[in-house]
Each structure stands twice: as C-alpha cells, then as structure tokens.
Design a protein around this motif. Structure first.
Motif, PDB file in Angstrom:
ATOM      1  N   PHE A   1       0.805  -1.217   0.000  1.00 32.15           N
ATOM      2  CA  PHE A   1       0.000   0.000   0.000  1.00 32.15           C
ATOM      3  C   PHE A   1       0.840   1.270   0.000  1.00 32.15           C
ATOM      4  CE2 PHE A   1       0.679  -0.932   4.419  1.00 32.15           C
ATOM      5  CZ  PHE A   1       0.864   0.301   5.012  1.00 32.15           C
ATOM      6  N   ARG A   2       2.107   1.207   0.430  1.00 29.41           N
ATOM      7  CA  ARG A   2       2.953   2.402   0.395  1.00 29.41           C
ATOM      8  C   ARG A   2       3.777   2.477  -0.890  1.00 29.41           C
ATOM      9  NH1 ARG A   2       6.247   2.585   5.754  1.00 29.41           N
ATOM     10  NH2 ARG A   2       6.396   0.366   5.316  1.00 29.41           N
ATOM     11  N   MET A   3       3.606   1.512  -1.747  1.00 27.92           N
ATOM     12  CA  MET A   3       4.258   1.473  -3.057  1.00 27.92           C
ATOM     13  C   MET A   3       5.784   1.453  -2.962  1.00 27.92           C
ATOM     14  SD  MET A   3       1.627   1.353  -4.919  1.00 27.92           S
ATOM     15  CE  MET A   3       1.821   1.860  -6.588  1.00 27.92           C
ATOM     16  N   ILE A   4       6.324   0.874  -1.912  1.00 27.45           N
ATOM     17  CA  ILE A   4       7.778   0.801  -1.749  1.00 27.45           C
ATOM     18  C   ILE A   4       8.370  -0.144  -2.778  1.00 27.45           C
ATOM     19  CG2 ILE A   4       9.605   0.071  -0.171  1.00 27.45           C
ATOM     20  CD1 ILE A   4       7.811   0.996   2.115  1.00 27.45           C
ATOM     21  N   ASP A   5       7.794  -1.324  -2.926  1.00 30.13           N
ATOM     22  CA  ASP A   5       8.308  -2.286  -3.898  1.00 30.13           C
ATOM     23  C   ASP A   5       8.103  -1.771  -5.329  1.00 30.13           C
ATOM     24  OD1 ASP A   5       9.031  -3.964  -1.834  1.00 30.13           O
ATOM     25  OD2 ASP A   5       7.155  -5.102  -1.905  1.00 30.13           O
ATOM     26  N   TRP A   6       7.011  -1.066  -5.573  1.00 28.62           N
ATOM     27  CA  TRP A   6       6.767  -0.530  -6.901  1.00 28.62           C
ATOM     28  C   TRP A   6       7.856   0.469  -7.282  1.00 28.62           C
ATOM     29  CZ3 TRP A   6       6.220   4.498  -8.447  1.00 28.62           C
ATOM     30  CH2 TRP A   6       5.865   4.681  -9.785  1.00 28.62           C
ATOM     31  N   ALA A   7       8.249   1.344  -6.359  1.00 34.06           N
ATOM     32  CA  ALA A   7       9.276   2.348  -6.645  1.00 34.06           C
ATOM     33  C   ALA A   7      10.605   1.679  -6.992  1.00 34.06           C
ATOM     34  CB  ALA A   7       9.447   3.281  -5.450  1.00 34.06           C
ATOM     35  N   GLN A   8      10.958   0.622  -6.298  1.00 32.53           N
ATOM     36  CA  GLN A   8      12.215  -0.069  -6.581  1.00 32.53           C
ATOM     37  C   GLN A   8      12.148  -0.764  -7.945  1.00 32.53           C
ATOM     38  OE1 GLN A   8      13.283  -2.994  -3.665  1.00 32.53           O
ATOM     39  NE2 GLN A   8      15.433  -2.974  -4.276  1.00 32.53           N
ATOM     40  N   ARG A   9      11.016  -1.412  -8.247  1.00 30.78           N
ATOM     41  CA  ARG A   9      10.874  -2.050  -9.567  1.00 30.78           C
ATOM     42  C   ARG A   9      10.933  -1.010 -10.684  1.00 30.78           C
ATOM     43  NH1 ARG A   9       6.640  -4.775  -6.941  1.00 30.78           N
ATOM     44  NH2 ARG A   9       5.150  -3.482  -8.060  1.00 30.78           N
ATOM     45  N   GLU A  10      10.282   0.127 -10.465  1.00 31.48           N
ATOM     46  CA  GLU A  10      10.294   1.186 -11.481  1.00 31.48           C
ATOM     47  C   GLU A  10      11.706   1.735 -11.699  1.00 31.48           C
ATOM     48  OE1 GLU A  10       8.648   3.567 -14.386  1.00 31.48           O
ATOM     49  OE2 GLU A  10       7.716   1.917 -13.287  1.00 31.48           O
ATOM     50  N   ALA A  11      12.488   1.857 -10.612  1.00 35.20           N
ATOM     51  CA  ALA A  11      13.868   2.339 -10.746  1.00 35.20           C
ATOM     52  C   ALA A  11      14.703   1.374 -11.577  1.00 35.20           C
ATOM     53  CB  ALA A  11      14.484   2.533  -9.368  1.00 35.20           C
ATOM     54  N   TYR A  12      14.552   0.060 -11.336  1.00 30.38           N
ATOM     55  CA  TYR A  12      15.295  -0.910 -12.141  1.00 30.38           C
ATOM     56  C   TYR A  12      14.873  -0.862 -13.607  1.00 30.38           C
ATOM     57  CZ  TYR A  12      17.506  -3.161  -8.132  1.00 30.38           C
ATOM     58  OH  TYR A  12      18.267  -3.433  -7.038  1.00 30.38           O
ATOM     59  N   LEU A  13      13.584  -0.667 -13.862  1.00 38.68           N
ATOM     60  CA  LEU A  13      13.127  -0.564 -15.249  1.00 38.68           C
ATOM     61  C   LEU A  13      13.709   0.681 -15.939  1.00 38.68           C
ATOM     62  CD1 LEU A  13       9.386  -1.617 -14.873  1.00 38.68           C
ATOM     63  CD2 LEU A  13      11.228  -2.905 -15.975  1.00 38.68           C
ATOM     64  N   GLN A  14      13.748   1.805 -15.236  1.00 34.81           N
ATOM     65  CA  GLN A  14      14.322   3.031 -15.799  1.00 34.81           C
ATOM     66  C   GLN A  14      15.823   2.868 -16.079  1.00 34.81           C
ATOM     67  OE1 GLN A  14      12.946   5.920 -16.776  1.00 34.81           O
ATOM     68  NE2 GLN A  14      10.911   5.110 -16.319  1.00 34.81           N
ATOM     69  N   LEU A  15      16.537   2.220 -15.152  1.00 37.33           N
ATOM     70  CA  LEU A  15      17.973   1.992 -15.382  1.00 37.33           C
ATOM     71  C   LEU A  15      18.200   1.104 -16.596  1.00 37.33           C
ATOM     72  CD1 LEU A  15      19.320   1.459 -11.755  1.00 37.33           C
ATOM     73  CD2 LEU A  15      19.838   3.350 -13.291  1.00 37.33           C
ATOM     74  N   ARG A  16      17.425   0.046 -16.748  1.00 36.28           N
ATOM     75  CA  ARG A  16      17.568  -0.841 -17.893  1.00 36.28           C
ATOM     76  C   ARG A  16      17.264  -0.106 -19.199  1.00 36.28           C
ATOM     77  NH1 ARG A  16      14.011  -5.656 -17.247  1.00 36.28           N
ATOM     78  NH2 ARG A  16      15.456  -6.124 -15.580  1.00 36.28           N
ATOM     79  N   GLN A  17      16.243   0.748 -19.168  1.00 31.83           N
ATOM     80  CA  GLN A  17      15.870   1.501 -20.366  1.00 31.83           C
ATOM     81  C   GLN A  17      16.968   2.495 -20.748  1.00 31.83           C
ATOM     82  OE1 GLN A  17      12.348   3.820 -19.861  1.00 31.83           O
ATOM     83  NE2 GLN A  17      12.355   4.610 -21.958  1.00 31.83           N
ATOM     84  N   ARG A  18      17.561   3.194 -19.753  1.00 32.61           N
ATOM     85  CA  ARG A  18      18.612   4.185 -20.044  1.00 32.61           C
ATOM     86  C   ARG A  18      19.875   3.484 -20.547  1.00 32.61           C
ATOM     87  NH1 ARG A  18      17.266   9.257 -18.546  1.00 32.61           N
ATOM     88  NH2 ARG A  18      19.404  10.003 -18.484  1.00 32.61           N
ATOM     89  N   GLU A  19      20.191   2.296 -20.015  1.00 35.80           N
ATOM     90  CA  GLU A  19      21.346   1.546 -20.514  1.00 35.80           C
ATOM     91  C   GLU A  19      21.123   1.124 -21.958  1.00 35.80           C
ATOM     92  OE1 GLU A  19      21.774  -1.735 -17.855  1.00 35.80           O
ATOM     93  OE2 GLU A  19      23.045  -0.615 -16.457  1.00 35.80           O
TER      94      GLU A  19
END
Length: 157
Positions: free
Chosen positions: A107-125
């Motif tokens: 409910f605090r979206m903690i896991d979502w934020a971490q998953r989104e960060a990994y997706l952004q890093l993969r996309q930028r690479e």
C-alpha cells in the motif's frame, strides 16, 4: 553379597515367587503385611454431596486453586475465560494478523518504486544514456545567483 545374588537369581524363576518375599524380608527388612490402619472409607454424605454438586453444574473449587484473574468465584469459569482469551490473542491476533500482514498488498508502493527504478535503469542503458541525468531538473526553470552575488562563499559540488 552371595545371598543377594541368590535372591536375584531366584527372582527370575517364576516357581520361586514364594521365596522372593521371604528372602527380601530377611535381607532388607521389608515388611509386606497389610496396613489396615492406613485405609479410610468415605462416608455416604461426602459421596452424596459430590453427586449433588455435579448434578447442579456448580463448580467445586479446589482448595489449592489460584485464579488467573478472570473469575475469583468459579475455577471452571476462570479457566474457560483464560483459555478463550489466550486462544483469541495468540491464534487470532498474532497468527492471523501476521499472515495478513505478510501477504497484504504494497500500500505504500515501496516495492513498486524499486521495480520502477530498475526498469528506468535498464531503459537508459539500452538507449546509451547516462544512468543518472545531470540535468534532472531543467536549468531554465530556476535562477542561479551570479558570481558577484555569492561573493567569497566557497561552493562545494
């Protein structure tokens, strides 16, 4: 010592059962007589009273009973309330509460934020961009002070 060994050997044979008691009495001083003086009989009044108490569903409290603090009058009510309270607090609250807490949604979206960060890093690479953009905020959206306004203040970046 020899007599004790002889007694032990004779104890293993079933036909010498009469000799076991006699030899032990002679050796160890053990008396096997009946003790009629130590037996007592319950009067009919005590037995009748227990039957009446059980028939009326009233709890007969033990004289050494120590209350759990739920009921000071009835031992049965005190124990029943204690068991129900501990069942509710341990089983329902701790076990069920822990199960719900472990499997509840994020409910605090903690896991979502971490998953989104990994997706952004993969996309930028994949695009060949730097992992962290130095211009996260557009520099045209804010004003920086001029060197003359800062004076001699040291700026550490």
């Amino acid at each position: 010592m020899a007599t004790i060994t002889r007694v032990c050997r004779s104890a293993l044979r079933p036909h010498n059962s009469r000799l076991i008691g006699a030899n032990l009495t002679r050796i160890a001083g053990i008396s096997t007589s009946k003790k009629n003086k130590d037996t007592i009989s319950l009067s009919d009044e005590v037995i009748q009273k227990e039957k009446v108490d059980t028939q009326e569903n009233t709890a007969v409290t033990n004289k050494n009973w120590i209350s759990w603090g739920f009921s000071y009058e009835s031992e049965v009510k005190d124990n029943t309330t204690m068991h129900m309270t501990f069942f509710a607090s341990v089983t329902l609250c701790i076990v069920t509460g822990g199960f719900v807490w472990a499997y509840m949604p994020d409910f605090r979206m903690i896991d979502w934020a971490q998953r989104e960060a990994y997706l952004q890093l993969r996309q930028r690479e994949a695009e060949g961009l730097p992992l962290i953009d130095p211009n996260v905020v557009d520099p045209e959206k804010f004003e920086l002070p001029e060197d003359e306004e800062l004076g001699g203040v040291e700026i550490i970046i």
